[in-house]
Structure formats: structure tokens, C-alpha cells
Design an enzyme around this catalytic site. Sequence first.
Site, PDB file in Angstrom:
ATOM      1  CG  HIS A   3      -6.236 -11.911  13.421  1.00 17.63           C
ATOM      2  ND1 HIS A   3      -6.243 -13.274  13.567  1.00 17.63           N
ATOM      3  CD2 HIS A   3      -5.379 -11.534  14.763  1.00 17.63           C
ATOM      4  CE1 HIS A   3      -5.273 -13.698  14.538  1.00 17.63           C
ATOM      5  NE2 HIS A   3      -4.683 -12.538  14.900  1.00 17.63           N
ATOM      6  CG  HIS A  37      -2.407  -8.798  17.829  1.00 18.81           C
ATOM      7  ND1 HIS A  37      -2.658  -9.442  18.689  1.00 18.81           N
ATOM      8  CD2 HIS A  37      -2.276  -9.259  16.629  1.00 18.81           C
ATOM      9  CE1 HIS A  37      -2.858 -10.681  18.430  1.00 18.81           C
ATOM     10  NE2 HIS A  37      -2.763 -10.728  17.135  1.00 18.81           N
ATOM     11  CG  LEU A  38      -5.715  -2.046  18.059  1.00 20.74           C
ATOM     12  CD1 LEU A  38      -6.795  -1.417  18.459  1.00 20.74           C
ATOM     13  CD2 LEU A  38      -5.060  -1.421  16.886  1.00 20.74           C
ATOM     14  NE  ARG A  39       1.579  -6.496  19.764  1.00 19.60           N
ATOM     15  CZ  ARG A  39       1.404  -7.649  19.372  1.00 19.60           C
ATOM     16  NH1 ARG A  39       0.718  -8.328  20.227  1.00 19.60           N
ATOM     17  NH2 ARG A  39       2.103  -8.090  18.601  1.00 19.60           N
ATOM     18  CG  ASN A  71      -2.310 -11.201  22.007  1.00 18.23           C
ATOM     19  OD1 ASN A  71      -2.970 -10.317  21.479  1.00 18.23           O
ATOM     20  ND2 ASN A  71      -1.361 -11.579  21.529  1.00 18.23           N
ATOM     21  CG  ASP A  99      -4.386 -14.510  17.590  1.00 16.92           C
ATOM     22  OD1 ASP A  99      -4.418 -15.651  16.860  1.00 16.92           O
ATOM     23  OD2 ASP A  99      -3.886 -13.577  17.402  1.00 16.92           O
ATOM     24  CG  ASN A 106       1.934 -18.378  15.634  1.00 20.03           C
ATOM     25  OD1 ASN A 106       1.507 -19.229  15.143  1.00 20.03           O
ATOM     26  ND2 ASN A 106       2.034 -18.653  16.984  1.00 20.03           N
ATOM     27  CG  ASP A 131      -2.083 -12.123  13.014  1.00 17.75           C
ATOM     28  OD1 ASP A 131      -2.090 -11.521  14.306  1.00 17.75           O
ATOM     29  OD2 ASP A 131      -1.165 -13.310  12.828  1.00 17.75           O
ATOM     30  CG  HIS A 175       6.705  -7.554  17.571  1.00 25.14           C
ATOM     31  ND1 HIS A 175       6.186  -8.012  18.946  1.00 25.14           N
ATOM     32  CD2 HIS A 175       6.107  -8.734  16.584  1.00 25.14           C
ATOM     33  CE1 HIS A 175       5.373  -9.070  18.750  1.00 25.14           C
ATOM     34  NE2 HIS A 175       5.166  -9.472  17.376  1.00 25.14           N
TER      35      HIS A 175
END
Length: 435
Positions: free
Chosen positions: A63, A65-67, A97, A157, A283, A310, A314
Site C-alpha cells: 500500500h 502512494h507514489l502519486r 488514485n 483506495d 484516513n 499507506d 503531500h
Amino acid sequence: MTGNTGNNGRTLLRGARVLGGEPLDVLIDGERIAEVGSGLDAAGAEVVEAEGRVLLPGLVDLHTHLREPGREDSETVLTGTRAAAKGGFTAVHAMANTFPVADTAGVVEQVWRLGRESGYCDVQPVGAVTVGLEGKQLAELGAMHDSAADVRVFSDDGKCVDDAVIMRRALEYVKAFDGVVAQHAQEPRLTEGAQMNEGVVSAELGLGGWPAVAEESIIARDVLLAAHVGSRVHICHLSTAGSVELVRWAKSKGWQVTAEVTPHHLLLTDELVRSYDPVYKVNPPLRTEADVRALREALADGTIDCVATDHAPHPHEDKDCEWGAAAMGMVGLETALSVVQHTMVETGLLDWAGVAERMSGRPAAIGRLEGQGRPVAAGEPANLVLLDPDYRGSVDSACFASRSRNTPYQGRDLPGRVTHTWLRGRATVVDGKLA
């Protein structure tokens, strides 16, 4: 200490504590482990003096997030995989996402190719369950699986697949190729305007509460659907004691249910929100001390299968603002192993072999990643991480390889430090620095 080696090189790790056991020598030859034993011949090999250090199989994150594509201001595949390597990871699953959403064969292949080009760890794209993460129409699940990326894990996700019919259809579809639907369990109608865990602290602060039942009701529905269909469901970032009980019950039935917990949910509680520091906004939200205890025990007894970061980077402007306007999420790749050592090893809940199972073996098995999560043994791929468990130091995000700095551990003392990481015999981290 040295240890940088090419794919055709030989590296001898001398005196490493394999899975935390007695010291052994480990010889890497090319992409594989050639030998594990005592007093191995180091002729022609680069030597890494590993006395006192713990050697584990390379970590696998289900899980991340590599964006990229679309939010390269937060992270890129290159910076994210560098952060992963520094954290001891040799494979990560990149969540869908992005912008555009990874809901087609074209986008998942783009992410997969970026991962192959970056070279710091394997990148396995996660495909979206629904078109645009909108929860209305199934995405191209079969085409994504048949693509060069060979997608096996599907998740919306960031959003919940809240429509029971859509969720059932997804479970039916992925069953044909042994895929898994990874659910972000959040009933949207129960969390409208929610800012933190619903409980004593939210009542005192006057912030919108996020009830545990919003997570638990979706998990209850989805384990029943998975049983009905005979398919695999995976619960993302499980965060409540009630969720633990539901997964424990489902597993007792023999259903194909797996679950993950994040490092931050093993350590942090909603009491931290009293600071109104948006670095703690995430979240699902940070829960209570009782939830933290239940999560640790469930990870120890195997009810929760694995740890997943996760990792949610940001840019500073999305976090350095008032609580209500701040984005949800924390970076986690570079601190995950330290948090697990602190919460699980130093508390006696897990030994290092247990850590290897929950941070490498099990996530690789759930994601059906061949060549990852393998034993530290002769003939196996040389995907390895060497750590100094005696190290103590405070977290300094200025030293992160991630493009973002939104860590909840800034200035906190945590144990353990990754000194070396090898991806198929090639050093990606040497002496704690990117190779």
C-alpha cells in the site's frame, strides 16, 4: 563499510544475524544468494562486516502512494522508490488514485515502466476497481491483468467501493485470475464531515467524528460477499478493535480474507489531535489506545496478516494549514521498520522472523509477487535488507528521500536503522545512503 555491487558482483555479508538468529555469513553472487553458512570463502567478493546486524528478506509494501502520474509535486516513482529502498523495501504496490486514475491498461503499464526505469525497487501497480474511482462502473480489470503490468491487486483506495453490487461483481471478476480486491473500508454516509476518530477527544475538541462502525460495517459486508463469491478480499489499513474481531471471525470460517495495519495505527492515538497539528490527520483516523493494543495483538497472532505503510506524501502547502483544510495522510516508507521494531519487537510481541513474515512474506503472497518475500537461503533471489537494531536516533525528515516531509515522527526517537538494501544482488542502499 562497503557493499556496493553490480548484478555480476559477489558480496559477502559476514556475521549477519539472519532473521535475528545466530551470526552467519551470506554470499551474494550476481542476482542470487549463493551460500549461507559459517566461515564462507570471501575470495573475490566485496565484504560487508555485518556483526550485530539483522538480515531480513527485502520488505514488501502492499500500500504505497507514489502519486505519479499527476501529482509529481508530492512524489514520483523515482523519489518514492528511493524512499522505499532507504526503508528496506525491495517491492511496493503503487495505488491507483493518480491523475489520470490507474483504471486502464495504459496507465498501469506507464507506472510499471516507470518502476522498471527507476531501479530502486520493484513497482507493482494496483488497478482501480471502478472507472475514475467513482464507484459506478467496473474498470478494465481483465485488461489491466493481461497487460505487461500483470495487475493482481485492485483497489479504489482513498475511496470505498460502497455499492454492494459493484463490490460483488469485482470479486467475481478477479476470481478468474486469482486477483484480490483491496477495500478501503469507509461507509461514506457515516463519515460526512468527519475530521477524526469519533470518541471522547472529538467531543471535547468539537471536531466531526469518524465512527468505528463506518469501517466495521463495510468489512462485515465484504467478508460475507467474499465468502458468497468464493473470492479474495483484502482489508486496507484496518484500524479498530471491532474490525479485528470481524476479520478474526471471517478467518475462523476459512474465508479468503486478509488484512493489513499501518505503522502509525500501531503507535499513535487520537490524543495527538489535541495539538491540532495536521500531520496527525489521516484516513482512517488515529484511534484510541484500546484500538492500538488490539491491532498489535492481532498482528502478533496473525489475525492481521501484514504491515503496509499507506505512504501518503503531500506537499507542505497541503499540510501546513489549518486542520479542517489539511489533506489526510502521512509518509511512512522510511520509518516503517523502526516503528515495527519499537511497537512489536521491543514489546516482545514479535521476533525478527515474525517481522520478516509480516513485512515481506505475507504481503508478497497476498500480492502474488514472485521473487519477493522469499527465504534467506541459497538459490533464492538476493532481495535483502540489513539493519542495525541497536541504533537509536531521532527522526529528521530533512534526510528523507521522499519528496514530501509529512511525517508524524519528526523529532521522535525511534530504534533501528537500515544500513543496506539489495535488489536482486544490486545494492540500492549502502551505509544508510542511496547507492
